[in-house]
Design a protein around this motif. Structure first.
Motif, PDB file in Angstrom:
ATOM      1  N   VAL A  88       0.858  -1.139  -0.009  1.00 34.92           N
ATOM      2  CA  VAL A  88       0.135   0.087  -0.023  1.00 34.92           C
ATOM      3  C   VAL A  88       0.750   1.334  -0.079  1.00 34.92           C
ATOM      4  O   VAL A  88       1.753   1.390   0.760  1.00 34.92           O
ATOM      5  CB  VAL A  88      -0.872  -0.003   1.170  1.00 34.92           C
ATOM      6  N   LEU A  89       0.514   2.221  -0.812  1.00 37.12           N
ATOM      7  CA  LEU A  89       1.263   3.554  -1.019  1.00 37.12           C
ATOM      8  C   LEU A  89       0.824   4.545  -0.188  1.00 37.12           C
ATOM      9  O   LEU A  89       1.433   5.397   0.391  1.00 37.12           O
ATOM     10  CB  LEU A  89       1.326   4.070  -2.384  1.00 37.12           C
ATOM     11  N   SER A  90      -0.527   4.389   0.321  1.00 35.42           N
ATOM     12  CA  SER A  90      -1.027   5.392   1.295  1.00 35.42           C
ATOM     13  C   SER A  90      -2.296   4.771   1.868  1.00 35.42           C
ATOM     14  O   SER A  90      -3.013   4.221   1.166  1.00 35.42           O
ATOM     15  CB  SER A  90      -1.250   6.639   0.581  1.00 35.42           C
ATOM     16  N   THR A  91      -2.350   5.113   3.188  1.00 30.57           N
ATOM     17  CA  THR A  91      -3.731   4.426   3.920  1.00 30.57           C
ATOM     18  C   THR A  91      -4.724   5.651   3.999  1.00 30.57           C
ATOM     19  O   THR A  91      -5.907   5.359   4.606  1.00 30.57           O
ATOM     20  CB  THR A  91      -3.266   3.923   5.172  1.00 30.57           C
ATOM     21  N   THR A  92      -4.392   6.696   3.517  1.00 28.75           N
ATOM     22  CA  THR A  92      -5.414   7.880   3.665  1.00 28.75           C
ATOM     23  C   THR A  92      -5.541   8.537   2.297  1.00 28.75           C
ATOM     24  O   THR A  92      -4.982   9.647   1.914  1.00 28.75           O
ATOM     25  CB  THR A  92      -4.955   8.955   4.649  1.00 28.75           C
ATOM     26  N   PRO A  93      -6.152   8.044   1.539  1.00 30.30           N
ATOM     27  CA  PRO A  93      -6.769   8.529   0.180  1.00 30.30           C
ATOM     28  C   PRO A  93      -7.569   9.926   0.249  1.00 30.30           C
ATOM     29  O   PRO A  93      -7.862  10.278   1.438  1.00 30.30           O
ATOM     30  CB  PRO A  93      -7.705   7.486  -0.486  1.00 30.30           C
ATOM     31  N   ASP A  94      -7.604  10.754  -0.739  1.00 24.73           N
ATOM     32  CA  ASP A  94      -8.351  11.933  -0.674  1.00 24.73           C
ATOM     33  C   ASP A  94      -9.761  11.548  -1.069  1.00 24.73           C
ATOM     34  O   ASP A  94     -10.188  10.426  -1.104  1.00 24.73           O
ATOM     35  CB  ASP A  94      -7.741  12.975  -1.876  1.00 24.73           C
ATOM     36  N   ASP A  95     -10.600  12.572  -1.515  1.00 22.21           N
ATOM     37  CA  ASP A  95     -11.983  12.186  -1.615  1.00 22.21           C
ATOM     38  C   ASP A  95     -12.282  11.808  -3.053  1.00 22.21           C
ATOM     39  O   ASP A  95     -13.336  11.446  -3.131  1.00 22.21           O
ATOM     40  CB  ASP A  95     -12.917  13.642  -1.664  1.00 22.21           C
ATOM     41  N   GLY A  96     -11.175  11.315  -3.795  1.00 17.83           N
ATOM     42  CA  GLY A  96     -11.516  10.828  -5.010  1.00 17.83           C
ATOM     43  C   GLY A  96     -12.216  11.584  -6.271  1.00 17.83           C
ATOM     44  O   GLY A  96     -12.563  11.158  -7.085  1.00 17.83           O
ATOM     45  N   GLY A  97     -12.320  12.847  -5.861  1.00 20.35           N
ATOM     46  CA  GLY A  97     -12.814  13.696  -6.991  1.00 20.35           C
ATOM     47  C   GLY A  97     -14.101  13.663  -7.230  1.00 20.35           C
ATOM     48  O   GLY A  97     -15.146  13.238  -6.555  1.00 20.35           O
ATOM     49  N   THR A  98     -14.700  14.263  -8.324  1.00 19.39           N
ATOM     50  CA  THR A  98     -16.211  14.308  -8.740  1.00 19.39           C
ATOM     51  C   THR A  98     -16.347  14.076 -10.058  1.00 19.39           C
ATOM     52  O   THR A  98     -15.332  13.718 -10.794  1.00 19.39           O
ATOM     53  CB  THR A  98     -16.541  15.908  -8.578  1.00 19.39           C
TER      54      THR A  98
END
Length: 272
Positions: A88-98
């Motif tokens: 895993v490269l990050s355990t805290t993704p952003d909101d994923g956009g719109t």
């Protein structure tokens, strides 16, 4: 190359992914042509080329060749992760956009999971590995885009990741889920699959609950000869929000093989 792969997979999962596996095997046949393979080239992920699963967290759950960098058929780097289920490269993704501003996930890596190419990003997932299977994506459509193609590859790989994906991380009929539970065996592939990661994607339709995504898979040739340049073979996948998780849907005719195309309008290439 023989027909052993689609036959083995259809036995393992009760016919759930026959069409998908047939499509992937076509890519294997033509890829081995370009690599100089012949009748002796191992098929991808057959029942005879798996080894038993090790307990999660044990030494056997780690790749012995971790850190190796390979290349795929179109020259992209493929990372062999430390963990069989991927790193895993990050355990805290952003909101994923719109839906109005879909772009490629950032910080992408192609990692080899169960001998199949799986995409990991720094902003959209996967965020965790469950039972040697990468899962967990950003809540917006960018997460859905990654979930769709990764589910497709992991399901097709069979073994422990394929079983985990079908039983717990896909939308399928309950009868098919029980068939997968009974027929799919734990374990990991030990021979190369020669499958290629998608080149690009295009969102056909998008809401906060469902996203239909076209994926352009590189086809290196046909059963007769390699192509001078890889062509794009397009498959459409429905990804739905189920229990707060983006999942590939296999209900009805939600998976579509749209064939080869030279029309690249609207496709977004991965930020690799």
């Amino acid at each position: 190359m023989t027909d052993s792969q689609p036959q083995a997979t259809s036995r393992r999962v009760g016919g759930i992914v026959i069409v998908i596996v047939a499509l992937l095997v076509l890519g294997v046949v033509v890829f081995t042509l370009t690599r100089g393979g012949g009748e002796g080239t191992p098929p991808a992920s057959t029942e005879a080329t798996t080894e038993p699963a090790a307990p999660t967290g044990s030494a056997g759950d780690r790749n012995p060749d971790a850190g190796t960098i390979e290349t795929d058929g179109v020259g992209r780097q493929v990372i062999v992760p430390a963990n069989r289920g991927g790193d895993v490269l990050s355990t805290t993704p952003d909101d994923g956009g719109t839906c109005e501003s879909v772009r490629s996930p950032a910080g992408l890596q192609i990692q080899r999971v169960n001998m199949y190419p799986v995409l990991f990003s720094t902003d959209a997932g996967p965020t965790q590995v469950v039972n040697s299977t990468p899962v967990g994506y950003a809540s917006g459509p960018r997460g859905a885009v990654l979930a769709g193609i990764n589910s497709y590859m992991l399901m097709s790989s069979g073994g422990t990741p394929g079983r985990e994906m079908l039983i717990n991380h896909m939308v399928i009929d309950e009868a098919k889920r029980e068939s997968a539970r009974a027929e799919l065996k734990e374990g990991f592939n030990t021979e190369p699959s020669y499958q290629q990661a998608a080149l690009a994607f295009r969102v056909r339709s998008c809401t906060d609950k469902a996203v239909v995504v076209d994926y352009a898979l590189p086809q290196m040739g046909d059963a007769r000869q390699p192509f001078p340049e890889p062509k794009w073979r397009v498959v459409s996948i429905l990804v739905v929000k189920d229990g707060g998780e983006w999942k590939m849907s296999l209900r009805g005719d939600t998976f579509q093989d749209r064939g080869l195309t030279e029309n690249k309008d609207g496709f977004i290439e991965w930020d690799l």
